[in-house]
Structure formats: C-alpha cells, structure tokens
Design a protein around this motif. Structure first.
Motif, PDB file in Angstrom:
ATOM      1  N   UNK A 212      -3.636  -0.131 -13.785  1.00 45.45           N
ATOM      2  CA  UNK A 212      -3.942   0.007 -15.431  1.00 45.45           C
ATOM      3  C   UNK A 212      -3.119  -1.081 -15.694  1.00 45.45           C
ATOM      4  N   UNK A 213      -2.435  -1.199 -15.324  1.00 41.67           N
ATOM      5  CA  UNK A 213      -2.469  -3.626 -15.774  1.00 41.67           C
ATOM      6  C   UNK A 213      -3.642  -4.677 -15.482  1.00 41.67           C
ATOM      7  N   UNK A 214      -4.250  -4.230 -14.072  1.00 41.83           N
ATOM      8  CA  UNK A 214      -5.111  -5.256 -14.050  1.00 41.83           C
ATOM      9  C   UNK A 214      -4.670  -5.286 -12.684  1.00 41.83           C
ATOM     10  N   UNK A 215      -3.733  -5.503 -12.348  1.00 44.36           N
ATOM     11  CA  UNK A 215      -3.036  -6.237 -11.150  1.00 44.36           C
ATOM     12  C   UNK A 215      -3.748  -5.722  -9.981  1.00 44.36           C
ATOM     13  N   UNK A 216      -3.974  -6.745  -8.594  1.00 39.76           N
ATOM     14  CA  UNK A 216      -4.263  -6.074  -7.841  1.00 39.76           C
ATOM     15  C   UNK A 216      -3.420  -6.572  -6.583  1.00 39.76           C
ATOM     16  N   UNK A 217      -3.234  -5.310  -6.031  1.00 41.82           N
ATOM     17  CA  UNK A 217      -2.111  -5.460  -4.961  1.00 41.82           C
ATOM     18  C   UNK A 217      -2.759  -4.797  -3.342  1.00 41.82           C
ATOM     19  N   UNK A 218      -2.540  -6.105  -2.532  1.00 36.61           N
ATOM     20  CA  UNK A 218      -2.492  -5.614  -0.821  1.00 36.61           C
ATOM     21  C   UNK A 218      -1.463  -4.205  -0.444  1.00 36.61           C
ATOM     22  N   UNK A 219      -2.199  -2.785  -0.284  1.00 29.45           N
ATOM     23  CA  UNK A 219      -0.951  -1.918  -0.511  1.00 29.45           C
ATOM     24  C   UNK A 219      -0.435  -1.206   1.306  1.00 29.45           C
ATOM     25  N   UNK A 220      -1.182  -3.014   2.210  1.00 32.70           N
ATOM     26  CA  UNK A 220      -0.779  -2.649   3.583  1.00 32.70           C
ATOM     27  C   UNK A 220       0.476  -2.275   3.971  1.00 32.70           C
ATOM     28  N   UNK A 221       1.695  -2.094   3.274  1.00 29.15           N
ATOM     29  CA  UNK A 221       2.655  -2.781   4.104  1.00 29.15           C
ATOM     30  C   UNK A 221       3.213  -1.017   3.479  1.00 29.15           C
ATOM     31  N   UNK A 222       2.636  -0.533   2.566  1.00 33.51           N
ATOM     32  CA  UNK A 222       3.444   0.667   1.550  1.00 33.51           C
ATOM     33  C   UNK A 222       2.380   1.149   2.418  1.00 33.51           C
ATOM     34  N   UNK A 223       1.462   1.672   2.909  1.00 38.32           N
ATOM     35  CA  UNK A 223       0.562   2.508   3.725  1.00 38.32           C
ATOM     36  C   UNK A 223       1.691   1.886   5.392  1.00 38.32           C
ATOM     37  N   UNK A 224       1.799   1.173   5.666  1.00 40.15           N
ATOM     38  CA  UNK A 224       3.334   1.569   6.930  1.00 40.15           C
ATOM     39  C   UNK A 224       4.277   1.946   6.947  1.00 40.15           C
ATOM     40  N   UNK A 225       4.684   1.861   5.870  1.00 34.44           N
ATOM     41  CA  UNK A 225       6.087   2.870   5.102  1.00 34.44           C
ATOM     42  C   UNK A 225       5.624   4.006   5.386  1.00 34.44           C
ATOM     43  N   UNK A 226       4.823   4.168   4.213  1.00 32.45           N
ATOM     44  CA  UNK A 226       3.740   5.779   4.583  1.00 32.45           C
ATOM     45  C   UNK A 226       3.860   6.617   5.630  1.00 32.45           C
ATOM     46  N   UNK A 227       2.651   5.841   6.882  1.00 36.55           N
ATOM     47  CA  UNK A 227       3.167   6.666   7.455  1.00 36.55           C
ATOM     48  C   UNK A 227       4.189   6.606   8.521  1.00 36.55           C
ATOM     49  N   UNK A 228       5.093   5.633   8.823  1.00 33.76           N
ATOM     50  CA  UNK A 228       6.528   5.853   9.544  1.00 33.76           C
ATOM     51  C   UNK A 228       7.256   7.195   9.202  1.00 33.76           C
TER      52      UNK A 228
END
Length: 448
Positions: A212-228
C-alpha cells in the motif's frame, strides 16, 4: 404513478416474522451520526430539465481525474483505456442483460472468459485462474477462506503492507466462520517481521507487492518460510499493470494470488464496478472459489467451451459451496480481456515501464521540495512521502488549486498514526507539466 409492491399489511407481516417492531429497528447497527433525519435538501417535485441542471451543477463541483493534475492511487489507478474497449463491449454479441443460466448456450461468453483466465494465469505466473470475482478485496477474503479449507487451520497472518481496506473487507468476511486474523503494524517495508509470525497454527500468510506504500518486494523467502510451516502464501496485487514489469507472484512461490484488475480496461468510475483476479496452484483448484471455464470438443469434434468447475452457491448446495460470491463482474472482465488483447505482452511491458519512469520523475521532483522525505525504497508507480505538515491538510489545500496530490495514509488507516504520510501515484497518463505543477504548488503550501 408510484409503484409500491408491498402494502402496509405486507410490511407489518414481514416485520413480525423477524421480530422487529418497525423498519427503524433494521438500522440499529448504523451509527446515529450516519443516519439522516428527514428528507435531503432537495425539492420534492421537479421537472426533468430542472433535475438535470441541478444534478449537473452538483457534479460540476467535482474535480475529476481527467480534468486536473492527478496523483491518487492507493488501489485505484488512472490508466488510458482505448476507445476500442468501450466500442467492443457494447456490441450485441457481448452486451447481455444478465448471466446465462444455461452457460454452454453462450459460447461467446465462455470463450472470452476462457481467454481472460489464460491472460490472468500468464500475468500472475500461476497455472490456474478463475473467471474472476467481485474485486481485489473480496478476492483476498476468498483466498483466506480457501487457505483455511486446504490447511484445516484457522489463522491468517496479514502483513502490515496490505491495503487497510482489503484487511477490513477480509476481516468482515472471515470472522463469521471463526477465522483468526493477525494483522501486523503498518510499515513502509513491511515484510521483515512476517516470517517471525508464522507458526504451526498458521493457515496462510498474506502479503502485498507492491504494497500500500508502493514498496515492491521479492517475497520468495516468505513463501519458503510459509511452506516450511505448512502454510500457504497469498500474494495481493492492487496494481495489475505492475505484473507487466515485476517478478510474477507465481515465480516468487505464491500459492494463491488475489488481485484487482481495474487498471486494465476499466476506468476509475468513482469507485466501481471493478474486477477481482484470482489464481492458484493446480493442486488447490478444487477449493478455488468462483467459476472455471474450460475448453473441450463437441460430439462432432468442434471446439467448444464449458463451465468445468462451478462451486458457487448458485450452482450446488449452499453448504457445499466454496464461495457465496454470485457474480464474476463479467462486463469488467470483458473490458480487461479486450485491453490485454490490444496491448499484448510487448505492449503491456512498455506500458509498465512508462509507468515506472513517470513515477521516478515524480519522486525526483518531490524529493527536491524542502521538507519532503521519500519513504519508499523501491517502487513501481507509487510511493510514500513524509511531509512536515499533516498530509490531509496539504491535500485539501492543493485541491483548492485543482491539484489532486495523492491519498493521505490517514484516510485509509486513521489509527496508524501516520498523519504526515502521503501516497503519490503516477501512471502513463501523468504529464511532465503535471509533475512540475505538483512540485511547485507543494513547495508553496509547505512554505506557508
């Protein structure tokens, strides 16, 4: 002649059946301050010409996006919609009164829905997309409900970068079925704390990029943590054009993508109707809400289209439905599909790049204004700035000069304590002269 379908006796019987003493009892949950006592300040009777002139004068007080320098975004973006889009959607082949209840008869409708699904799947980097939902916020809510069904858990961790309106819409939908939402504090770069909140009871993690603040983020690490942890990752996108330039949610490991498609083919329209994009991993398709159009052949081997999956409450027993959303925003979906077809992959990428360039130019101009601090470290076409004065006051002063400078974050989340933060968006519609006017006028307002 007035048309009154119910008699006073009919109304009394209906109220008695639900245990209400009067119609006013139906509005007890509406705050007193929001209720109107009496009629609006308009004549009770007027001719058609008088009504047109009165309403036209009222509408003329609006500073619409197409008439002034415009830098508002926050989930609704001003993009160019080719005249071809409006022309094609009004052709009799497409402009129908309502959804066909024998869908296979409407092969044209099913074909464009199939093409739409293909476009959304390519855009999001996901293998399966449905035939759309209401809008981005309800798509996020449906994603959370879907994740709880898949994981058999009932807790959603929501990043502080997710649009506050999306969060509220989701909480409104999911709390009724016992889903717990853990919403992290608002933050410009919000993903750092998300991983630490993932636990064995987490059904899904919801992040937004650009946030919402415009920040573009690569969320790959969050995906890995969620899946783990056995949880699913839901990626929210409020600016569909960004997917023409940034890494797709599917490439970053998303399990579910909930997005707003307004940016492509659909004008701002003072808030709607919009169109929700929804895509997921193929193994989750049985729990996907909405409708899925598929391609097949008939008895003669001719190509045709069918509703392959239809899990709305209109189609099967309500207790078995995966969704109670009873529309797929069909006309907005068609507008999206036409515009995407006109752009093609190359056109979309060029359009996205132009958006980014305009935003960079706007950022540089505002950064040079004394007292303005740019907060967003990396962005697509929107960013946040901190002002030395309350952002809402600054926006109001600039609006008096016919400049719509952006969206104060306090309008989205007044409880966040970010009264000095302004969200500024630029698109391919932003002219260099608009940027110069904004920077110059902002400097004058802040200097006073």
């Amino acid at each position: 002649m007035r048309y009154l379908p119910l008699t006073p006796d009919d109304r009394s019987a209906m109220l008695a059946a639900i245990g209400a003493k009067s119609i006013d009892d139906l509005f007890v949950d509406v705050p007193e301050a929001a209720r109107r006592d009496g009629f609006v300040d308009l004549p009770r009777v007027a001719g058609e010409l008088e009504v047109e002139r009165a309403l036209g004068a009222m509408a003329g007080k609006n500073a619409s996006a197409g008439t002034v320098p415009f830098f508002c975004g926050a989930g609704a973006y001003k993009h160019h919609v080719p005249a071809t889009v409006d022309h094609v959607i009004q052709r009799s082949e497409f402009l129908t009164s309502y959804t066909p209840y024998q869908p296979e008869i409407a092969q044209g409708t099913l074909q464009y829905l199939y093409e739409f699904q293909t476009q959304v799947a390519n855009l999001t980097g996901m293998p399966v997309a449905n035939a759309s939902l209401y809008d981005g916020s309800t798509a996020m809510a449906e994603g959370v409900l879907m994740a709880t069904r898949v994981t058999r858990r009932n807790k959603a961790v929501i990043s502080g970068g997710v649009h506050p309106h999306y969060v509220r819409a989701t909480e409104t939908v999911v709390h009724a079925v016992g889903v717990e939402t853990q919403v992290l504090p608002a933050a410009v770069d919000a993903e750092a704390d998300v991983i630490a909140r993932i636990g064995p009871d987490t059904a899904c993690v919801v992040v937004q990029t650009p946030n919402v603040f415009g920040t573009a983020t690569d969320v790959t690490k969050i995906a890995e943590a969620a899946h783990a942890a056995g949880a699913l990752l839901i990626v929210v996108v409020t600016e569909a054009v960004s997917m023409g330039l940034l890494k797709s949610p599917g490439e970053m490991g998303a399990d579910i993508v909930a997005a707003e498609g307004q940016s492509i083919g659909n004008a701002l329209n003072f808030g709607g109707p919009y169109v929700g994009l929804f895509a997921c991993r193929e193994k989750l398709v049985r729990q996907m809400p909405g409708r899925l159009t598929g391609e097949t052949v008939d008895a003669d081997g001719t190509r045709g289209f069918v509703l392959t999956l239809s899990t709305r409450e209109q189609h099967i027993r309500r207790d078995k439905a995966t969704s109670n959303i009873c529309t797929n925003s069909g006309l907005c979906t068609l507008a999206f599909t036409i515009h995407m077809s006109l752009l093609g992959e190359t056109g979309l990428r060029k359009m996205a790049l132009l958006n980014h360039e305009k935003a960079l130019a706007t950022r540089d101009a505002l950064a040079a204004v004394p007292g303005v601090e740019v907060l967003t470290p990396r962005f697509f076409n929107e960013f946040a700035v901190r002002l030395p004065k309350p952002a809402a006051e600054v926006v109001e002063q600039l609006a008096q000069h016919r400049i719509l400078a952006g969206v104060p974050y306090s309008r989205l989340a007044p409880e966040a304590g970010m009264d000095d933060v302004l969200l500024v968006a630029a698109t391919e519609m932003t002219m260099d002269a608009d940027i110069k006017i904004l920077a110059g006028s902002l400097a004058k307002v802040l200097a006073n």
